[in-house]
Each structure stands twice: as structure tokens, then as C-alpha cells.
Motif scaffolding. Structure first.
Motif, short mmCIF file in Angstrom:
data_model
loop_
_atom_site.label_atom_id
_atom_site.label_comp_id
_atom_site.label_asym_id
_atom_site.label_seq_id
_atom_site.Cartn_x
_atom_site.Cartn_y
_atom_site.Cartn_z
N SER A 54 0.83 -1.20 0.00
CA SER A 54 0.00 0.00 0.00
C SER A 54 0.86 1.25 0.00
N PRO A 55 0.32 2.36 -0.55
CA PRO A 55 1.05 3.64 -0.51
C PRO A 55 1.39 4.03 0.92
N LEU A 56 0.51 3.71 1.87
CA LEU A 56 0.77 4.07 3.26
C LEU A 56 2.00 3.34 3.79
N LEU A 57 2.10 2.04 3.50
CA LEU A 57 3.25 1.27 3.96
C LEU A 57 4.54 1.81 3.35
N LEU A 58 4.47 2.10 2.03
CA LEU A 58 5.67 2.60 1.33
C LEU A 58 6.07 3.98 1.84
N GLU A 59 5.07 4.76 2.27
CA GLU A 59 5.37 6.08 2.81
C GLU A 59 5.94 5.98 4.22
N MET A 60 5.38 5.07 5.02
CA MET A 60 5.76 4.98 6.42
C MET A 60 7.02 4.15 6.66
N ASN A 61 7.31 3.22 5.75
CA ASN A 61 8.56 2.45 5.87
C ASN A 61 9.24 2.37 4.51
N PRO A 62 9.70 3.50 4.01
CA PRO A 62 10.27 3.53 2.67
C PRO A 62 11.58 2.73 2.57
N ILE A 63 12.26 2.59 3.71
CA ILE A 63 13.56 1.94 3.67
C ILE A 63 13.46 0.42 3.57
N HIS A 64 12.65 -0.20 4.42
CA HIS A 64 12.54 -1.65 4.39
C HIS A 64 11.28 -2.14 3.70
N LYS A 65 10.27 -1.30 3.64
CA LYS A 65 8.97 -1.65 3.05
C LYS A 65 8.40 -2.91 3.71
N LYS A 66 8.56 -3.00 5.03
CA LYS A 66 8.13 -4.20 5.74
C LYS A 66 7.16 -3.85 6.86
N ILE A 67 6.47 -4.86 7.32
CA ILE A 67 5.67 -4.72 8.54
C ILE A 67 6.41 -5.42 9.67
N PRO A 68 6.11 -5.11 10.92
CA PRO A 68 5.13 -4.13 11.38
C PRO A 68 5.65 -2.68 11.34
N VAL A 69 4.72 -1.76 11.20
CA VAL A 69 5.01 -0.35 11.36
C VAL A 69 3.97 0.20 12.33
N LEU A 70 4.42 0.88 13.35
CA LEU A 70 3.50 1.55 14.27
C LEU A 70 3.48 3.02 13.87
N ILE A 71 2.30 3.57 13.70
CA ILE A 71 2.22 4.99 13.38
C ILE A 71 1.55 5.68 14.57
N HIS A 72 2.31 6.48 15.30
CA HIS A 72 1.82 7.13 16.51
C HIS A 72 1.71 8.62 16.24
N ASN A 73 0.47 9.12 16.23
CA ASN A 73 0.22 10.53 15.91
C ASN A 73 0.96 10.94 14.64
N GLY A 74 0.88 10.10 13.63
CA GLY A 74 1.45 10.39 12.32
C GLY A 74 2.91 10.02 12.15
N LYS A 75 3.60 9.66 13.26
CA LYS A 75 5.04 9.36 13.14
C LYS A 75 5.27 7.85 13.12
N PRO A 76 6.01 7.35 12.10
CA PRO A 76 6.20 5.91 12.00
C PRO A 76 7.37 5.40 12.83
N CYS B 81 9.52 1.66 13.08
CA CYS B 81 9.68 0.36 12.42
C CYS B 81 10.60 -0.55 13.22
N GLU B 82 10.56 -1.84 12.90
CA GLU B 82 11.33 -2.91 13.57
C GLU B 82 10.64 -3.30 14.87
N SER B 83 10.15 -4.53 14.93
CA SER B 83 9.25 -4.95 16.01
C SER B 83 9.78 -4.72 17.42
N LEU B 84 11.03 -5.07 17.70
CA LEU B 84 11.53 -4.90 19.07
C LEU B 84 11.78 -3.43 19.41
#
Lengths: 231, 219
Positions: B41-63, B65-68
Motif C-alpha cells: 500500500s502507498p501508506l506502507l511505502l510512505e511509512m517504511n520507505p527503507i525496508h517496506k516491511k511490517i510491522p510499522v507503528l504509526i503514533h500521531n502520524g510518526k512511524p 519500524c522494527e518490532s523490538l
């Protein structure tokens, strides 16, 4: 201060950038410590006793408490000795520092090391990822004036500090060009500032010996050809 | 102003599950957005442009990344409730060490057990069991890796438990037989609401792996 240096010990290997991270952090905090050299090719019973799970250096011993893994040790040092903090206070900034440290470790360090220890297609593949990843880091380096930690050296500077000193040695030994100062001016400038910092420049392994060591080590590893080497 | 928390995730990801468990432990309300990794999705690519992976937490608009890293972030932001990391620096270092061990060691051999066969699969199975035994040794007689409380290391590893059925099926072995204390710990964790609500059914995961093997042409 003599008694406090007995309380902190670092088990290390002279050429390991992971070990230097721990030493840089302790020096930046003004913490005295005793350094114990370990031959990682002939592991001592001390190392095996202190770090039975991973059997690696660095290991920090503080008042009989044992901590292993360089990033884990960095955070421990930062929490015990609160002066000159390494990580920012803000949780989001802390997450960013940890993210970039992990990125640099997996995408630049590991790939550059694999490029050094391999040949042909494998080397080309690793080099490509290392350079592409540096392009991303360059974007971050452009945003800073002095260090990633601000005016002072911080967690991310320490995590990536190997770039300014180990990487040029690997480039020379492996006949490769990764950190081209023309392509990566901001990263190169940051790396130079980091390595010339008084607390860092006096705590680096001798370059000539590094060239000999990595030349030998990379040839050994490439002849074993075990595929991708995880660090 | 209420926090806006969004999680970009994939239902079967043991890494994404770590974040779900952490959010549930803290009682944080969030919007779950299932991702299609074959059609990002465009949202995933915008929020994790470097790895393009999940999970991504978006907190008040700020992403983040990396589960731990996300789990630590959650613990630091919502620090007033259900601490996930111990308060003592040495205990925290131990927790980080073991979560890092899980993170570096478990996934790759686990994946090889279902994605390969012959010698490669056998090697992976041996390695996997060895790693589980090390973890079982670390658990010891404690109810959780964190001691009396469920915490960071438990979260980092328990999410693999819904994949155990996959490893056992393809590897033809029983984790219960090899590591009975670890399975007791798994059952203890699964009694927690945060865990049973965040982890999918193991049969669904097995079905998913059969599907993956088919589409990737892995025999």
C-alpha cells in the motif's frame, strides 16, 4: 578512581569494532575500566564462563554483573552512568537512533564485511547493497551539523563509528570502493569528525596491523565459502 | 487530545504479533490495518520507505519500524502501566540480550524447516531444537523469562508459538517432547488475554504455509 576501575572490566579483541564501541562509550562517560585482551581464535575459559551463550566479545563486567552484545552494553552503560547521555531522552528520537543503528549494522556493516570476504558475483551483490544503503545514510548525515548525537557524540555515532576507520581498511584490503567522498560528502565529513575526536582517535587499533589482520582473515573466510556471513 | 495509534501488520507475522501483544498489555486502543505484502500500500511505502516491511507503528502520524524497537517505544511512551522491561538496568540488559538472541536465532532455522527438505531441513531442525533448549535453560524454573512478570523476552518469543505446529508438521518432531518446560511456558502465556487475542490459530498458520509453498513452488 583506582577502586572504580577494578569494578569495570571489558573483555575484548584488539581489532574488533564492536569492542571499541564499548570502550568509546566508557571513555565518553569518563568511566575507568580494566581492559582484558581475549584471543577469539583460542577462547579462554574466562570468556566461555562470562558469555557461554554467544561466546563473543565484547563482554562488560561491572561489579560482578556481566553484560554481552555491544548494543546491549551501550544501553546499560548509558543507564548506569548518566553523565554525557548517549541516547536521547525522547522516546521517538530513541527509537530513531536504535533504528538507524540496526540499519547501519545490517545493511552497511554486514554487507561491507561480506563484500570483503567474498569474490565474484557474491562480492558484487554485497557491494551494491552496501552502497545503496550508504546512499540512504547520506540523507541522514546531510541533516546534521556535527554528530548524530548533536553537539556531542551519541549512540548512533558510536554505532556507526567503524565507518570512518575500519571501512577504509576493508576497502584497501578488498580492493573496493564503498565510501566514496565525492558520492557521500556528508557521511565522509561526519566520519572524519568522529575519528578525529580526541576521545576516539586515541582509542583505535593500529592501521598497519589492521591491514595485515584483515588481509589474512578475509582470505581465510573466502576460502571456506560458507555463504552469507552473519555478524 | 487522544493518541492516534495505527498498526500496519500481516496477520501471520510473528514480528507483527509482538507489537499487538505489547499494545494489548498496555491497553492501548489502535487501528489495525492488514497489509498485502505482494501489493504494498502507498501508506506502507510512505511509512517504511527503507525496508517496506511490517510491522510499522504509526503514533500521531510518526512511524516507528522494527518490532523490538516498536515494543521498546511502546514501553517508554506508555510507561505508567504494565512495564514490559524491568526497571533495574542490569535486568534490562539481560532482557535486551535475550530478546536479541531470539531475534537473531529463531526465525531463519524455523523457516528452513518448512521451506526446505533433505539435509538442509535436518540441519535446520537440529539447530532450531538446540536454540529452543538454550532458551528453555534460560527460562529455568521461572514462570516467565521476565521472572514473575510477563515481559519483553516473553513477548519477543511467544509469538513464534503459533508457528510451532508448522515446524512440528514439516520437521516431524514434537517441541513438547524436546522442550516440555518451554511448552508449559507457552501454555501459561496463552492464558493471557494479550496473547490469545493477538496470536492467530495455529491451524490457520499451517494452512497459510501450505498456500505459501504452493504459490512459491516449494515442494
Amino acid at each position: 578512581m583506582a577502586s572504580s576501575s577494578e569494578k569495570v572490566k571489558v573483555l575484548g579483541f584488539w581489532v574488533s569494532p564492536f569492542v571499541r564501541r564499548v570502550e568509546w562509550a566508557l571513555k565518553l562517560k569518563g568511566v575507568d575500566y580494566e581492559y582484558i585482551e581475549e584471543d577469539i581464535f583460542n577462547k579462554s575459559s574466562l570468556l566461555l564462563k562470562l558469555n557461554p551463550v554467544r561466546q563473543k566479545v565484547p563482554v562488560l563486567v561491572h561489579d560482578l554483573k556481566v553484560v554481552a552484545e555491544s548494543y546491549v552494553i551501550l544501553e546499560y552503560i548509558d543507564e548506569i552512568w548518566k553523565q554525557n547521555s548517549l541516547l536521547p531522552l525522547d522516546p521517538y528520537q530513541r527509537a530513531m537512533a536504535r533504528f538507524w543503528a540496526k540499519f547501519a549494522e545490517e545493511k552497511v556493516f554486514e554487507t561491507a564485511w561480506n563484500a570483503l570476504c567474498s569474490g565474484g558475483e557474491e562480492k558484487e551483490k554485497a557491494l551494491k547493497i552496501a552502497i545503496e544503503s550508504l546512499e540512504i545514510l547520506e540523507g541522514e548525515a546531510k541533516k546534521i551539523q556535527n554528530f548524530f548525537g548533536g553537539d556531542r557524540i551519541g549512540y548512533l555515532d558510536i554505532a556507526m563509528g567503524w565507518i570512518g576507520y575500519w571501512l577504509p581498511v576493508w576497502e584497501q584490503v578488498g580492493c573496493m570502493s564503498i565510501l566514496d567522498p565525492l558520492k557521500f560528502p556528508a557521511t565522509s565529513a561526519w566520519a572524519k569528525r568522529f575519528i578525529s575526536h580526541p576521545l576516539i582517535k586515541h582509542n583505535l587499533p593500529p592501521r598497519e596491523e589492521m591491514l595485515v589482520y584483515f588481509d589474512k582473515r578475509s582470505k581465510e573466510l573466502s576460502s571456506i565459502s560458507q555463504g552469507w556471513i552473519k555478524v | 487530545m487522544a493518541d492516534e495509534v495505527i498498526l500496519l501488520d500481516l496477520w501471520s507475522s510473528m514480528f507483527g504479533m509482538r507489537v499487538r501483544v505489547a499494545l494489548a498489555e498496555k491497553g492501548i486502543e489502535y487501528e489495525y490495518k492488514e497489509q498485502d505484502l505482494r501489493n504494498k500500500s502507498p501508506l506502507l511505502l510512505e511509512m517504511n520507505p527503507i525496508h517496506k516491511k511490517i510491522p510499522v507503528l504509526i503514533h500521531n502520524g510518526k512511524p516507528i519500524c522494527e518490532s523490538l524497537i516498536i515494543v521498546q517505544y511502546i514501553d517508554e511512551v506508555w510507561h505508567h502501566k504494565a512495564p514490559l522491561l524491568p526497571s533495574d538496568p542490569y535486568q534490562r540488559a539481560q532482557a535486551r540480550f535475550w530478546a536479541d538472541y531470539v531475534d537473531k536465532k529463531v526465525y531463519a532455522p524455523g523457516r528452513k524447516i518448512w521451506a526446505t527438505k533433505g539435509d538442509e531441513q535436518e540441519e535446520a531442525k537440529k539447530e532450531f531444537i538446540e536454540i529452543l533448549k538454550v532458551l528453555e535453560g534460560e527460562l529455568g524454573e521461572k514462570p516467565y523469562f521476565g521472572g514473575e512478570s510477563f515481559g519483553f523476552v516473553d513477548i519477543s518469543f511467544v509469538t513464534f508459538s503459533c508457528w510451532f505446529h508448522v515446524y512440528e508438521t514439516f520437521g516431524n518432531f514434537s517441541i513438547e517432547k524436546e522442550c516440555p518446560k518451554l511448552m508449559a511456558w507457552v501454555k501459561r502465556c496463552q492464558e493471557r488475554e494479550s496473547v490469545f487475542k493477538s496470536l492467530p490459530d495455529e491451524k490457520k498458520v499451517l494452512e497459510f504455509v501450505y498456500f505459501l509453498k504452493k504459490i512459491f513452488g516449494i515442494e
